[in-house]
Design an enzyme around this catalytic site. Sequence first.
Site, PDB file in Angstrom:
ATOM      1  N   TYR A 313      -7.880  -0.665   0.753  1.00  0.00           N
ATOM      2  CA  TYR A 313      -6.752  -0.631   1.684  1.00  0.00           C
ATOM      3  C   TYR A 313      -6.493  -2.052   2.169  1.00  0.00           C
ATOM      4  O   TYR A 313      -7.305  -2.627   2.898  1.00  0.00           O
ATOM      5  CB  TYR A 313      -7.088   0.279   2.856  1.00  0.00           C
ATOM      6  CG  TYR A 313      -5.906   0.598   3.745  1.00  0.00           C
ATOM      7  CD1 TYR A 313      -5.356   1.872   3.751  1.00  0.00           C
ATOM      8  CD2 TYR A 313      -5.338  -0.356   4.581  1.00  0.00           C
ATOM      9  CE1 TYR A 313      -4.279   2.181   4.563  1.00  0.00           C
ATOM     10  CE2 TYR A 313      -4.258  -0.059   5.388  1.00  0.00           C
ATOM     11  CZ  TYR A 313      -3.735   1.212   5.377  1.00  0.00           C
ATOM     12  OH  TYR A 313      -2.661   1.509   6.183  1.00  0.00           O
ATOM     13  N   TYR A 364       3.538   0.651   0.693  1.00  0.00           N
ATOM     14  CA  TYR A 364       2.712   0.905   1.868  1.00  0.00           C
ATOM     15  C   TYR A 364       2.975   2.322   2.330  1.00  0.00           C
ATOM     16  O   TYR A 364       3.839   2.576   3.148  1.00  0.00           O
ATOM     17  CB  TYR A 364       3.045  -0.111   2.963  1.00  0.00           C
ATOM     18  CG  TYR A 364       2.261   0.063   4.244  1.00  0.00           C
ATOM     19  CD1 TYR A 364       0.983  -0.456   4.372  1.00  0.00           C
ATOM     20  CD2 TYR A 364       2.797   0.733   5.328  1.00  0.00           C
ATOM     21  CE1 TYR A 364       0.256  -0.304   5.538  1.00  0.00           C
ATOM     22  CE2 TYR A 364       2.084   0.898   6.510  1.00  0.00           C
ATOM     23  CZ  TYR A 364       0.819   0.374   6.605  1.00  0.00           C
ATOM     24  OH  TYR A 364       0.098   0.522   7.768  1.00  0.00           O
TER      25      TYR A 364
END
Lengths: 409, 143
Positions: A313, A364
């Site tokens: 991430y 995202y």
Amino acid sequence: MLQEYVERSYRPDLKPSVASNLIKDNTAIVGIGATEFSRDSGRDELDMACEAIKAAVDDAGLTMDDIDGLETFTLERTSMPTLVGSLGIPNLRFSNQISFGGGASCANVMHAAAAVATGVADYVVCYRSLNEASGHRYGRGDGYVGYLSEAPTLHYGYFFPFGLLTPLSWAGMYGMRWMHEFGVEPEHIGWYPVVLRENAQRNPKAIFHDKPMTHQDYMECQMIVEPLRMFDCCVDTDGAAAVVVTTAERAKDLKQPPAHILAAAQSSPPEQEIQTSYNRPIITGLPETWYMAQELFRVAGVSPADIDVAQLYDPFSLGGLVQLEELGFCERGEGAAFCEGGDRIRPDGELPLNTSGGLLSEAYIHGYNLIIEAVRQIRGTSTSQVENAELSLVTGGPGVPTSGLILRR
Amino acid sequence: MTATGDAEQPIPHPALWGVLYRNSTPFWEAVKRHELELQRCAQCGHWLVPPRPMCPKCRSADSEWVPVSGHGTIYSWVTYHESPHPAFEVPYSVVLVELDEGVRLVSNPVDIASDELEIGMPVDVVFEDIDDDLTLFKFTRAA
């Protein structure tokens, strides 16, 4: 406080390894789905959530009549009753929302797995839908102040009056100290975003597909919050993504090869703030990722060297680099050096990273696109497929209460 | 060199975080008097930053507000080159100062240009009255 983290004295061998738990090997991700990723969807988040969930359920070979659980973020703005009504889910027996943004991504899957393993639900959909590019941008300070003023966290009132308003600056404060202590230069940081952008060139869904970037482009791009620049930042995206979780037993009869959950873990150690834990003994690391990784590898019974491919991430390139250190792929302060030149982290390297382009270059979707890519690697369907990938690691957001998964074939 | 306090877009006031502001009131009241005080556990002496109802180290609920030196060094810093909010004109810097007491506070530098900022630079606290409702503590080069 955090002494075991500072000394790295908490180790898997200090606790007995986990031969089995209810999640390990007994649960799997069986369906994946997503909308188009764009800069302006022109649609409601509810519409996108329905499309992504329908796609994931179809992909699994299930129907909406099978679904009895929903998992998402507290930040999600699509309310569950509205979604249940729109999708025609017959009876929602299990629902759950997890707080603090991107750290929740893998935790959603972990909680879904716990639900199906204990039998409180049979098929749980984890989802996230957001107009983060055309609507509310998390990276901006104006408007964000009001948005966060009701956040139940202690610290914002101590930071915002000084203009420390945006996630990039919170990370930059760690980053400046990390660069200072370990002698990291901007050119070292640049290889990570460059390789991710290469991966995005092979992924037609990526926002930055057909928009290549060289290391020189990285060095010359605009500084946003020194020491971090534009190409260190994730790409604001409109879109939705979903995955379906069920038991390994049920997975046998479904359409896709299952991505078994070998381990799932969460962590929030002491002095945790939301990306601003500046009063920990050291601020050059990510203790939550480190504790999470200890648990993840202990449960899985494998070591970092066994991992074939990882999706980290990465809200900012820095977050990806420091996670490499905390996950045990390299020593403290060596994350940037590990990526230098890019060969180690390319799809044919020793640790291929963020093979769809990651949050920096694909999209995202608050980490959900990373979970989907981790599943694709297990299925053998990535646009940057790693040969014979058997163990696929994915993490949740760094610097917040975080989470992670190891998937296996 | 930092916040200009645009009347239309005031600097975000710490009391905006009303859900948890009561614990922080003694801190900001001291700043208004141009004093820097922090909360400390009355039992084991652990600094409670930000303020907390209980010491995470010894779990005591007894705490006291203690004046601190206001001396420290720059532990880290960032410089904004793109304004996130109309109240803040770029470029401006935000520093993380480690006080002699070992506690770190976020603030702004005063009379130190961004290209002069250095980790380890000694600094002293100064106070800036923004308006009737808000005083901020900032840091300047140590005398």
